[in-house]
Design an enzyme around this catalytic site. Structure first.
Site, PDB file in Angstrom:
ATOM      1  N   ARG A   1       0.759  -1.209  -0.014  1.00 28.95           N
ATOM      2  CA  ARG A   1      -0.123   0.090   0.101  1.00 28.95           C
ATOM      3  C   ARG A   1       0.873   1.077   0.058  1.00 28.95           C
ATOM      4  NH1 ARG A   1      -2.076  -3.450  -1.488  1.00 28.95           N
ATOM      5  NH2 ARG A   1      -3.742  -4.353  -0.639  1.00 28.95           N
TER       6      ARG A   1
ATOM      7  N   CYS B   1      -9.834   0.398   3.933  1.00 26.35           N
ATOM      8  CA  CYS B   1      -9.007  -0.098   5.219  1.00 26.35           C
ATOM      9  C   CYS B   1      -8.572   1.126   5.796  1.00 26.35           C
ATOM     10  CB  CYS B   1      -8.250  -1.226   4.786  1.00 26.35           C
ATOM     11  SG  CYS B   1      -9.059  -2.612   4.506  1.00 26.35           S
TER      12      CYS B   1
ATOM     13  N   GLU C   1      -3.567   3.264   6.881  1.00 25.02           N
ATOM     14  CA  GLU C   1      -3.731   3.111   5.676  1.00 25.02           C
ATOM     15  C   GLU C   1      -4.093   4.418   4.837  1.00 25.02           C
ATOM     16  OE1 GLU C   1      -4.477  -0.800   3.933  1.00 25.02           O
ATOM     17  OE2 GLU C   1      -5.324   0.343   1.991  1.00 25.02           O
TER      18      GLU C   1
END
Ligand SMILES: Cc1cc2nc3c(=O)[nH]c(=O)nc-3n(C[C@H](O)[C@H](O)[C@H](O)COP(=O)(O)OP(=O)(O)OC[C@H]3O[C@@H](n4cnc5c(N)ncnc54)[C@H](O)[C@@H]3O)c2cc1C
Length: 309
Positions: free
Chosen positions: A182, A231, A301
């Site tokens: 990510r 998320c 994130e």
């Protein structure tokens, strides 16, 4: 600088596009949270974008590049400077389809991942199926190295074109960029303009079927219709943030209108009029509970941006 002066600068230069002042960021994020950005600019072409960047640099105005806002939490006090939207950069072209197996596509940064996947489904180009259901634009997906079901956008990239704040355009090969879970090491002062993607030939039916299967799994396990930013925390090594948040007893926890999803504990939902303060405080509360339960410190994130005061 006044709004009028800024407007004049763009009107005298080579600029095609729209400019908005005090534009609420809540209208440009999937969470529907966020105060106003001073200036929001929607350039229509690269020359106009370059012109904006040069003026911003000259005037020392901070620049933020916005994708579809699906990974962003913007603070209630809003954003200083300019937010650039590349919405108009949405060209997709087949650049190579002359071998037995391989295909190469060119797509601009403002193309929605969904549109790009639809394009590959129609032509039977395989490689992106697992990314079905990830919202956002290609530029945001590359910057974040978006991924799902073990596939990441980096797996299919062959190169990207970027523009610097001086207006210099450069091509970067996949090997020159360091991607990790990510994230990428692309500096914040580079804007992704486009990407070349390498895929394999298959049939439209096969590609569509696989994409549908991945999407079905995603719909069953993630609250895709709610207001979220996907998320909230990264998965720690060897574990899943969602599992830890659930095990720490945080499902359904709520602060103001921000709530931990009952379906997938790593999704936090704006149930109505959640503020960034509600959301950040909920993140902190969940982090503490997970730390107490497992000793693990969760890392965000989502990108949190905007004025703190
Ligand atoms: C319902 C839902 C499901 C999701 N599922 C997933 C999932 O399965 N997997 C996953 O990885 N993510 C998922 N996400 C998160 C998000 O969709 C991805 O991270 C997506 O790639 C972000 O793209 P964006 O265009 O919305 O970027 P934004 O949120 O607008 O921006 C994210 C970051 O990218 C930067 N950026 C955007 N465009 C550019 C550009 N052109 N050049 C340079 N930097 C740029 C921004 O400055 C910012 O720092 C989900 C989100 C939602 C709401």
């Amino acid at each position: 600088m006044s709004d009028k002066e800024i407007k004049e600068i763009f009107e005298t230069g080579l600029f095609i596009g729209r400019i908005k002042f005090d534009e609420p960021m809540s209208a440009h994020t999937s969470l529907k949270i966020g105060g106003p950005v001073e200036i929001m600019i929607f350039p229509e072409d690269v020359v106009s974008l370059k012109n904006v960047l040069v003026v911003a640099k000259m005037q020392k105005i901070p620049v933020f590049v916005l994708g579809a806002g699906t990974n962003l939490l913007v603070r209630d006090k809003g954003l200083e400077g300019i937010a650039i939207s590349l919405k108009a950069f949405k060209k997709i072209e087949v650049i190579q389809d002359d071998t037995e197996k391989n295909v190469s596509l060119f797509a601009e940064a403002g193309v929605l991942l969904k549109s790009l996947i639809n394009f590959t489904k129609e032509r039977g180009y395989s490689g992106m199926e697992a990314l079905s259901g990830i919202p956002g634009m290609l530029g945001g997906a590359v910057y974040m190295n978006a991924g799902s079901f073990g596939t990441e956008i980096m797996d299919m990239l062959s190169s990207i074109a970027v523009i610097s704040m001086d207006g210099m355009i450069t091509m970067l090969n996949r090997e020159e960029i360091k991607f990790s879970y990510r994230s990428s090491n692309l500096p914040d002062d580079l804007i992704i303009l486009s990407a070349n993607v390498a895929l394999r030939k298959d049939t439209p039916d096969n590609v569509s079927r696989r994409a549908r299967e991945f999407l079905k799994k995603k719909v069953l396990t993630q609250p895709l219709k709610e207001r979220s930013a996907g998320c909230v925390f990264k998965n720690p090594a060897q574990d899943s943030a969602g599992r830890l948040i659930d095990a720490a007893g945080c499902k359904g926890m709520r602060l103001g209108d921000a709530e931990v999803s009952m379906l997938h504990a790593n999704y936090f939902i704006n149930r109505g009029r959640a503020s960034s303060k509600d959301f950040i405080e909920l993140m902190e509360a969940v982090k503490i509970k997970v730390k107490e339960y497992s000793g693990i410190t969760l890392e965000p994130e989502i990108k949190i941006i905007g004025r703190e005061k």
